[in-house]
Design a protein around this motif. Structure first.
Motif, PDB file in Angstrom:
ATOM      1  N   LEU A   1      -3.120  -0.201 -12.153  1.00  0.00           N
ATOM      2  CA  LEU A   1      -1.527  -1.367 -11.735  1.00  0.00           C
ATOM      3  C   LEU A   1      -2.687  -2.592 -11.388  1.00  0.00           C
ATOM      4  O   LEU A   1      -2.586  -3.464 -11.157  1.00  0.00           O
ATOM      5  N   GLY A   2      -3.841  -2.467 -11.487  1.00  0.00           N
ATOM      6  CA  GLY A   2      -4.691  -3.340 -10.637  1.00  0.00           C
ATOM      7  C   GLY A   2      -5.506  -4.001  -9.025  1.00  0.00           C
ATOM      8  O   GLY A   2      -4.934  -4.540  -9.080  1.00  0.00           O
ATOM      9  N   ALA A   3      -5.130  -2.712  -8.678  1.00  0.00           N
ATOM     10  CA  ALA A   3      -5.246  -2.696  -7.223  1.00  0.00           C
ATOM     11  C   ALA A   3      -6.067  -3.015  -7.157  1.00  0.00           C
ATOM     12  O   ALA A   3      -7.431  -2.861  -7.578  1.00  0.00           O
ATOM     13  N   ALA A   4      -6.333  -4.331  -5.742  1.00  0.00           N
ATOM     14  CA  ALA A   4      -7.416  -4.554  -5.463  1.00  0.00           C
ATOM     15  C   ALA A   4      -8.765  -3.803  -4.818  1.00  0.00           C
ATOM     16  O   ALA A   4      -9.863  -3.599  -4.500  1.00  0.00           O
ATOM     17  N   VAL A  11       0.545  -7.846  -3.865  1.00  0.00           N
ATOM     18  CA  VAL A  11      -0.590  -6.994  -4.757  1.00  0.00           C
ATOM     19  C   VAL A  11      -1.462  -5.580  -4.197  1.00  0.00           C
ATOM     20  O   VAL A  11      -0.766  -5.438  -2.912  1.00  0.00           O
ATOM     21  N   PRO A  12      -1.086  -4.595  -4.565  1.00  0.00           N
ATOM     22  CA  PRO A  12      -1.488  -3.585  -4.973  1.00  0.00           C
ATOM     23  C   PRO A  12      -2.853  -2.804  -3.807  1.00  0.00           C
ATOM     24  O   PRO A  12      -4.107  -3.635  -4.258  1.00  0.00           O
ATOM     25  N   ARG A  13      -2.497  -2.496  -3.033  1.00  0.00           N
ATOM     26  CA  ARG A  13      -3.561  -1.673  -2.097  1.00  0.00           C
ATOM     27  C   ARG A  13      -3.334   0.091  -2.381  1.00  0.00           C
ATOM     28  O   ARG A  13      -2.267   0.740  -2.537  1.00  0.00           O
ATOM     29  N   VAL A  14      -4.207   0.955  -2.455  1.00  0.00           N
ATOM     30  CA  VAL A  14      -3.742   2.810  -2.727  1.00  0.00           C
ATOM     31  C   VAL A  14      -4.915   2.853  -1.620  1.00  0.00           C
ATOM     32  O   VAL A  14      -5.783   3.470  -1.888  1.00  0.00           O
ATOM     33  N   ILE A  68       6.684   2.438  -6.062  1.00  0.00           N
ATOM     34  CA  ILE A  68       6.682   2.017  -5.280  1.00  0.00           C
ATOM     35  C   ILE A  68       5.797   0.908  -4.931  1.00  0.00           C
ATOM     36  O   ILE A  68       6.318  -0.892  -4.769  1.00  0.00           O
ATOM     37  N   LEU A  69       4.365   0.644  -5.751  1.00  0.00           N
ATOM     38  CA  LEU A  69       3.521  -0.325  -6.439  1.00  0.00           C
ATOM     39  C   LEU A  69       4.478  -1.468  -7.017  1.00  0.00           C
ATOM     40  O   LEU A  69       4.526  -2.796  -6.800  1.00  0.00           O
ATOM     41  N   ASP A  85       1.055  -1.399   0.246  1.00  0.00           N
ATOM     42  CA  ASP A  85       0.226  -0.184  -0.106  1.00  0.00           C
ATOM     43  C   ASP A  85       0.536   1.257  -0.164  1.00  0.00           C
ATOM     44  O   ASP A  85       2.006   1.422  -0.412  1.00  0.00           O
ATOM     45  N   VAL A  86       0.106   2.467  -0.838  1.00  0.00           N
ATOM     46  CA  VAL A  86       0.813   3.031  -0.276  1.00  0.00           C
ATOM     47  C   VAL A  86       0.171   4.774   0.162  1.00  0.00           C
ATOM     48  O   VAL A  86      -1.419   4.914  -0.654  1.00  0.00           O
ATOM     49  N   PHE A  87       0.345   5.176   0.365  1.00  0.00           N
ATOM     50  CA  PHE A  87      -0.411   6.872   1.354  1.00  0.00           C
ATOM     51  C   PHE A  87      -0.142   7.564  -0.504  1.00  0.00           C
ATOM     52  O   PHE A  87       1.158   8.831   0.092  1.00  0.00           O
TER      53      PHE A  87
END
Length: 395
Positions: A249-252, A229-232, A219-220, A203-205
């Motif tokens: 990026l196909g984040a969840a 797997v990314p989350r944002v 970062i992702l 994850d990234v803020f």
């Protein structure tokens, strides 16, 4: 209790009978009135009208006409920390605006804390969430921001949930002030290398005062290369690039999403990224609430989560979030309950939780109310009476 098991007796087969209203989320909300539920070896094997349930069960529970809903799935929480920020909250209520910088206060306290203190605090919060009906919870790092402190945060989280997120990119720590790109290199290099074996998600803020779009993407992408797997965190304080990066990026999930452009909404509607709304943060910061109606009407999949953290949403109560979503975000009670259960499961890419169809893990909550509408209708009232996780009563 929420993460890797529970306390209390377990049985091979269980019939929950006399349910006034059963919410299965199969399909959609999937309401059955005058219902029963049968569980075998921790899995739902039957749900339907009472009197037609298969027999031969080992134990029977009489719901007494009360409602049963799936266990809540809290897909966004920051539980590994030390200390609190009650004084900051009080000052904010007196008129001081919220900014991402307060996170650094918790970073200092977390770095000073021992492993036992951190684990004890996570356990306390997980138990608290469980008593309010949460049976699956995600947990992020992000209050260590050194290689060693992020690794130990992830290890602590992994002791209580399988849904562990590496959030080394929460904010730039004080020792890297004015050198944000150097810190990004640390996060996507040595820190990621050490942390990836202990996490499922990254994850990234992506926000003013934290990380910009270019840094977020770098970062992702590094995390994806390591199998995460990314989350944002996106659009909490203002519109920005986070939502579109998440979708690309196909984040969840893209989380917060309080401030959205039309292009952001279109991107979410056209992709598989869940919009996770965190109304506890708006409640605790006196900020505008997300427009859930706008997202739902556009066809976006919406989840609700607690965002439990010591600075901007110090709650583990998913029923509280349901009530806020109905009152402040223009969701119907059915929509809010679905978002807090099946929506959270979608945000974690889980097919086994968030619903009570045959084959699901038997995570369910008996409410001290005749209808799940009471979760919003009676805000602040402890309506969660009993909780089962994988067919095992916990409490």
């Amino acid at each position: 209790m929420v993460g890797n098991g529970g306390s209390g007796a377990g049985v091979a087969s269980l019939l929950v009978d006399g349910i006034g209203v059963l919410v299965t989320n199969d399909p959609e909300v999937g309401v059955v009135e005058g219902a029963a539920l049968v569980v075998e070896d921790g899995v739902v094997v039957w749900a339907g009208e009472r009197g037609t349930a298969p027999g031969g069960v080992e134990e029977r529970v009489d719901a007494g006409g009360r409602a049963v809903v799936p266990g809540f799935v809290d897909s966004h929480a920051h539980l590994v920390f030390a200390g609190d920020r009650a004084e900051e909250f009080a000052a904010r209520m007196a008129g001081r605006a919220y900014s991402a910088g307060g996170i650094r206060t918790t970073v200092a306290a977390t770095r000073e804390a021992g492993d036992g203190e951190l684990a004890g605090n996570v356990g306390r919060l997980v138990d608290e969430a469980g008593r309010a009906g949460t049976t699956t919870i995600e947990c992020k790092s992000g209050y260590g921001l050194t290689v060693a402190d992020e690794v130990r945060s992830l290890r602590v989280a992994g002791g209580l949930t399988e849904e562990v997120t590496f959030l080394g990119a929460h904010v730039v720590p004080p020792e890297y002030a004015g050198r944000g790109d150097e810190y990004v290199d640390l996060v996507r290099g040595p820190m990621l290398e050490a942390c990836a074996p202990h996490a499922k998600w990254i994850d990234v803020f992506c926000e003013r005062g934290a990380f910009d779009g270019e840094q977020t993407r770098a970062i992702l992408e590094a995390g994806v290369a390591k199998g995460l797997v990314p989350r944002v965190h996106a659009g909490q304080l203002e519109e920005g690039p986070g939502v579109r990066i998440a979708v690309e990026l196909g984040a969840a999930s893209a989380d917060h999403v309080t401030h959205l452009s039309d292009a952001d909404v279109d991107a979410l509607a056209s992709g598989d990224t869940v919009a996770t709304l965190l109304p506890g943060a708006e409640f605790s910061t006196r900020s505008p609430y997300p427009d859930a109606r706008r997202l739902l009407d556009a066809g976006v999949t919406v989840a609700l989560a607690s965002d439990c953290n010591p600075g901007s949403s110090y709650t583990t109560s998913m029923p509280f979030c349901v009530a806020l979503a109905v009152r402040e975000m223009r969701m119907t009670p059915d929509e809010a309950l679905w978002a807090a259960t099946m929506g959270g499961a979608r945000a974690l890419r889980r097919a086994d939780v968030g619903h009570l169809a045959p084959g699901a893990r038997a995570d369910f909550v008996l409410l001290d109310a005749p209808s799940p509408i009471h979760l919003a209708y009676r805000p602040g009232v402890p309506l969660v009476s009993r909780v089962w996780r994988a067919g095992r009563e916990v409490g």
